[in-house]
Design a protein around this motif. Structure first.
Motif, PDB file in Angstrom:
ATOM      1  N   LYS A 173      11.041  71.593  -1.178  1.00 44.67           N
ATOM      2  CA  LYS A 173      11.956  71.301  -0.073  1.00 44.67           C
ATOM      3  C   LYS A 173      13.379  71.148  -0.589  1.00 44.67           C
ATOM      4  CE  LYS A 173      12.598  68.066   3.773  1.00 44.67           C
ATOM      5  NZ  LYS A 173      13.995  67.758   3.525  1.00 44.67           N
ATOM      6  N   THR A 174      13.527  70.437  -1.712  1.00 43.30           N
ATOM      7  CA  THR A 174      14.855  70.219  -2.278  1.00 43.30           C
ATOM      8  C   THR A 174      15.491  71.525  -2.715  1.00 43.30           C
ATOM      9  OG1 THR A 174      14.092  68.072  -3.084  1.00 43.30           O
ATOM     10  CG2 THR A 174      16.139  68.904  -4.011  1.00 43.30           C
ATOM     11  N   GLN A 175      14.699  72.461  -3.198  1.00 48.25           N
ATOM     12  CA  GLN A 175      15.247  73.728  -3.673  1.00 48.25           C
ATOM     13  C   GLN A 175      15.700  74.640  -2.556  1.00 48.25           C
ATOM     14  OE1 GLN A 175      15.860  74.696  -6.717  1.00 48.25           O
ATOM     15  NE2 GLN A 175      15.057  72.903  -7.746  1.00 48.25           N
ATOM     16  N   THR A 176      15.131  74.507  -1.362  1.00 44.69           N
ATOM     17  CA  THR A 176      15.415  75.481  -0.310  1.00 44.69           C
ATOM     18  C   THR A 176      16.284  74.939   0.816  1.00 44.69           C
ATOM     19  OG1 THR A 176      13.339  74.893   0.785  1.00 44.69           O
ATOM     20  CG2 THR A 176      13.287  76.760  -0.733  1.00 44.69           C
ATOM     21  N   ASP A 177      16.272  73.625   1.064  1.00 48.13           N
ATOM     22  CA  ASP A 177      17.001  73.075   2.194  1.00 48.13           C
ATOM     23  C   ASP A 177      18.505  73.086   1.969  1.00 48.13           C
ATOM     24  OD1 ASP A 177      14.774  70.504   3.511  1.00 48.13           O
ATOM     25  OD2 ASP A 177      14.820  72.655   3.760  1.00 48.13           O
ATOM     26  N   ILE A 178      19.220  73.053   3.057  1.00 46.25           N
ATOM     27  CA  ILE A 178      20.667  72.874   3.016  1.00 46.25           C
ATOM     28  C   ILE A 178      20.963  71.386   2.850  1.00 46.25           C
ATOM     29  CG2 ILE A 178      22.764  72.967   4.440  1.00 46.25           C
ATOM     30  CD1 ILE A 178      21.726  75.564   5.603  1.00 46.25           C
ATOM     31  N   VAL A 179      21.925  71.063   2.002  1.00 43.99           N
ATOM     32  CA  VAL A 179      22.381  69.681   1.854  1.00 43.99           C
ATOM     33  C   VAL A 179      23.836  69.601   2.309  1.00 43.99           C
ATOM     34  CG1 VAL A 179      20.777  69.147  -0.002  1.00 43.99           C
ATOM     35  CG2 VAL A 179      23.042  70.059  -0.552  1.00 43.99           C
ATOM     36  N   TYR A 180      24.388  68.411   2.342  1.00 47.06           N
ATOM     37  CA  TYR A 180      25.722  68.219   2.901  1.00 47.06           C
ATOM     38  C   TYR A 180      26.647  67.535   1.895  1.00 47.06           C
ATOM     39  CZ  TYR A 180      23.121  69.191   7.152  1.00 47.06           C
ATOM     40  OH  TYR A 180      22.325  69.785   8.099  1.00 47.06           O
ATOM     41  N   ILE A 181      27.903  68.028   1.852  1.00 45.80           N
ATOM     42  CA  ILE A 181      28.929  67.419   1.012  1.00 45.80           C
ATOM     43  C   ILE A 181      30.182  67.206   1.857  1.00 45.80           C
ATOM     44  CG2 ILE A 181      28.073  68.498  -1.099  1.00 45.80           C
ATOM     45  CD1 ILE A 181      30.355  70.544  -0.844  1.00 45.80           C
ATOM     46  N   THR A 182      31.120  66.452   1.321  1.00 44.93           N
ATOM     47  CA  THR A 182      32.412  66.261   1.986  1.00 44.93           C
ATOM     48  C   THR A 182      33.516  66.720   1.059  1.00 44.93           C
ATOM     49  OG1 THR A 182      32.593  63.989   1.162  1.00 44.93           O
ATOM     50  CG2 THR A 182      31.570  64.298   3.325  1.00 44.93           C
ATOM     51  N   PRO A 183      34.671  67.126   1.604  1.00 44.48           N
ATOM     52  CA  PRO A 183      35.764  67.654   0.776  1.00 44.48           C
ATOM     53  C   PRO A 183      36.227  66.709  -0.327  1.00 44.48           C
ATOM     54  CG  PRO A 183      36.169  68.119   3.097  1.00 44.48           C
ATOM     55  CD  PRO A 183      34.969  67.214   3.045  1.00 44.48           C
ATOM     56  N   TYR A 204      21.280  73.689  -1.835  1.00 44.56           N
ATOM     57  CA  TYR A 204      20.979  72.645  -2.824  1.00 44.56           C
ATOM     58  C   TYR A 204      21.349  73.074  -4.238  1.00 44.56           C
ATOM     59  CZ  TYR A 204      18.261  69.913  -6.109  1.00 44.56           C
ATOM     60  OH  TYR A 204      17.874  69.164  -7.179  1.00 44.56           O
ATOM     61  N   ASN A 205      20.924  74.306  -4.634  1.00 49.32           N
ATOM     62  CA  ASN A 205      21.152  74.729  -6.013  1.00 49.32           C
ATOM     63  C   ASN A 205      22.629  74.907  -6.338  1.00 49.32           C
ATOM     64  OD1 ASN A 205      21.557  76.991  -4.502  1.00 49.32           O
ATOM     65  ND2 ASN A 205      20.258  78.340  -5.691  1.00 49.32           N
ATOM     66  N   LEU A 206      23.483  74.992  -5.311  1.00 47.80           N
ATOM     67  CA  LEU A 206      24.926  75.013  -5.534  1.00 47.80           C
ATOM     68  C   LEU A 206      25.468  73.593  -5.650  1.00 47.80           C
ATOM     69  CD1 LEU A 206      27.675  76.454  -5.607  1.00 47.80           C
ATOM     70  CD2 LEU A 206      27.650  76.423  -3.119  1.00 47.80           C
ATOM     71  N   ALA A 207      24.985  72.694  -4.799  1.00 49.93           N
ATOM     72  CA  ALA A 207      25.505  71.321  -4.764  1.00 49.93           C
ATOM     73  C   ALA A 207      25.227  70.568  -6.057  1.00 49.93           C
ATOM     74  CB  ALA A 207      24.915  70.570  -3.568  1.00 49.93           C
ATOM     75  N   VAL A 208      24.027  70.767  -6.645  1.00 47.02           N
ATOM     76  CA  VAL A 208      23.663  69.976  -7.825  1.00 47.02           C
ATOM     77  C   VAL A 208      24.514  70.311  -9.041  1.00 47.02           C
ATOM     78  CG1 VAL A 208      21.291  69.593  -7.093  1.00 47.02           C
ATOM     79  CG2 VAL A 208      21.852  71.631  -8.430  1.00 47.02           C
ATOM     80  N   LYS A 209      25.225  71.444  -9.017  1.00 46.89           N
ATOM     81  CA  LYS A 209      26.073  71.810 -10.149  1.00 46.89           C
ATOM     82  C   LYS A 209      27.306  70.918 -10.255  1.00 46.89           C
ATOM     83  CE  LYS A 209      24.698  76.689 -10.056  1.00 46.89           C
ATOM     84  NZ  LYS A 209      25.145  78.079  -9.875  1.00 46.89           N
ATOM     85  N   GLU A 210      27.768  70.376  -9.110  1.00 47.29           N
ATOM     86  CA  GLU A 210      29.015  69.622  -9.138  1.00 47.29           C
ATOM     87  C   GLU A 210      28.919  68.250  -8.460  1.00 47.29           C
ATOM     88  OE1 GLU A 210      32.599  71.677  -8.200  1.00 47.29           O
ATOM     89  OE2 GLU A 210      31.760  73.628  -8.685  1.00 47.29           O
ATOM     90  N   TYR A 211      27.773  67.953  -7.833  1.00 44.17           N
ATOM     91  CA  TYR A 211      27.657  66.695  -7.092  1.00 44.17           C
ATOM     92  C   TYR A 211      26.410  65.924  -7.527  1.00 44.17           C
ATOM     93  CZ  TYR A 211      31.180  68.763  -4.030  1.00 44.17           C
ATOM     94  OH  TYR A 211      32.311  69.336  -3.530  1.00 44.17           O
ATOM     95  N   GLU A 212      26.438  64.612  -7.354  1.00 43.80           N
ATOM     96  CA  GLU A 212      25.305  63.755  -7.623  1.00 43.80           C
ATOM     97  C   GLU A 212      24.591  63.427  -6.314  1.00 43.80           C
ATOM     98  OE1 GLU A 212      26.812  60.308  -9.535  1.00 43.80           O
ATOM     99  OE2 GLU A 212      27.417  61.361 -11.372  1.00 43.80           O
ATOM    100  N   PRO A 213      23.281  63.113  -6.372  1.00 43.42           N
ATOM    101  CA  PRO A 213      22.560  62.790  -5.119  1.00 43.42           C
ATOM    102  C   PRO A 213      22.998  61.442  -4.548  1.00 43.42           C
ATOM    103  CG  PRO A 213      21.159  62.423  -7.035  1.00 43.42           C
ATOM    104  CD  PRO A 213      22.395  63.095  -7.544  1.00 43.42           C
TER     105      PRO A 213
END
Length: 219
Positions: A173-183, A204-213
């Protein structure tokens, strides 16, 4: 006596003229150098961080990041890069101001169901990034993904150990779902409401490169 006075005046005028010319040449050189730093550098490569995207017509725009080679802190990325969609009726692509300092960002806006490609192109050098293949479906793809994951989880539980099945399902689920970030944030969220009103959707696989959970909703 008069000749000496005239000679001194002539020398003063000549010196003033020389100083004026030198000043003008220096200012012109500085201005030209600054112009090259901002707009005149030639981009040799544009790198995007992903190659595919599946998104629903009711999902919020997805944010992708890219880098330029060579990197230029003064570059007007919004205007020196052309943001190209092969079919604007399926998906649009626009620059978005969520720069991280070393990379830039653009968003893909779903319009209608179908498939198309998007890419970036340097207006100055003509260099293009690799294409990102976009698949747009009706509705919200995040809802469909969640439903598929629940079905798969139930099937696995019936044939394997319940604990191991839950772990596997959560990882997928974590690998495929969309997650949310803010500017301006440094965390990614599984819950849009937790991310806040300025939330943007990313894979998700883009967010984890630059953001923490987020400790509230993503751990």
């Amino acid at each position: 006596m008069n000749l000496k006075i005239m000679t001194k005046k002539s020398l003063v005028r000549i010196l003033c003229l020389i100083v004026t010319v030198c000043f003008c040449v220096t200012m012109y050189g500085c201005g030209k150098s600054d112009e090259i730093d901002n707009n005149g550098y030639e981009i040799s490569a544009i790198s995007v961080f992903d190659e595919t995207l599946s998104i629903g017509t009711k999902d919020i725009p997805a944010v992708f990041r890219f880098t330029l080679t060579p990197y230029n802190t003064k570059a007007d990325v919004k205007n020196i890069i052309e943001y190209v969609s092969m079919n604007d009726n399926i998906a649009r692509i626009e620059y978005t101001d969520t720069d991280s300092g070393v990379s830039y960002a653009f968003k893909i806006i779903p319009v209608s169901a179908g498939e198309t490609d998007v890419y970036l192109k340097s207006k100055e050098s003509g260099v293009c990034s690799s294409k990102i293949h976009i698949t747009v479906t009706d509705g919200k793809i995040s809802d469909k993904t969640s439903s598929e994951n629940k079905t798969e989880q139930n099937s696995e539980i019936s044939s394997t150990d319940a604990t191991q099945s839950n772990i596997h399902s959560q990882e997928e689920k974590t690998q495929t779902d969309i997650v949310y970030i803010t500017p301006t944030g440094k965390k990614y969220h599984l819950s849009k409401s937790c991310a806040g009103k300025n939330a943007v959707a990313v894979k998700y696989n883009l967010a984890v490169k630059e953001y923490e959970p987020c400790k509230k909703c993503a751990e």
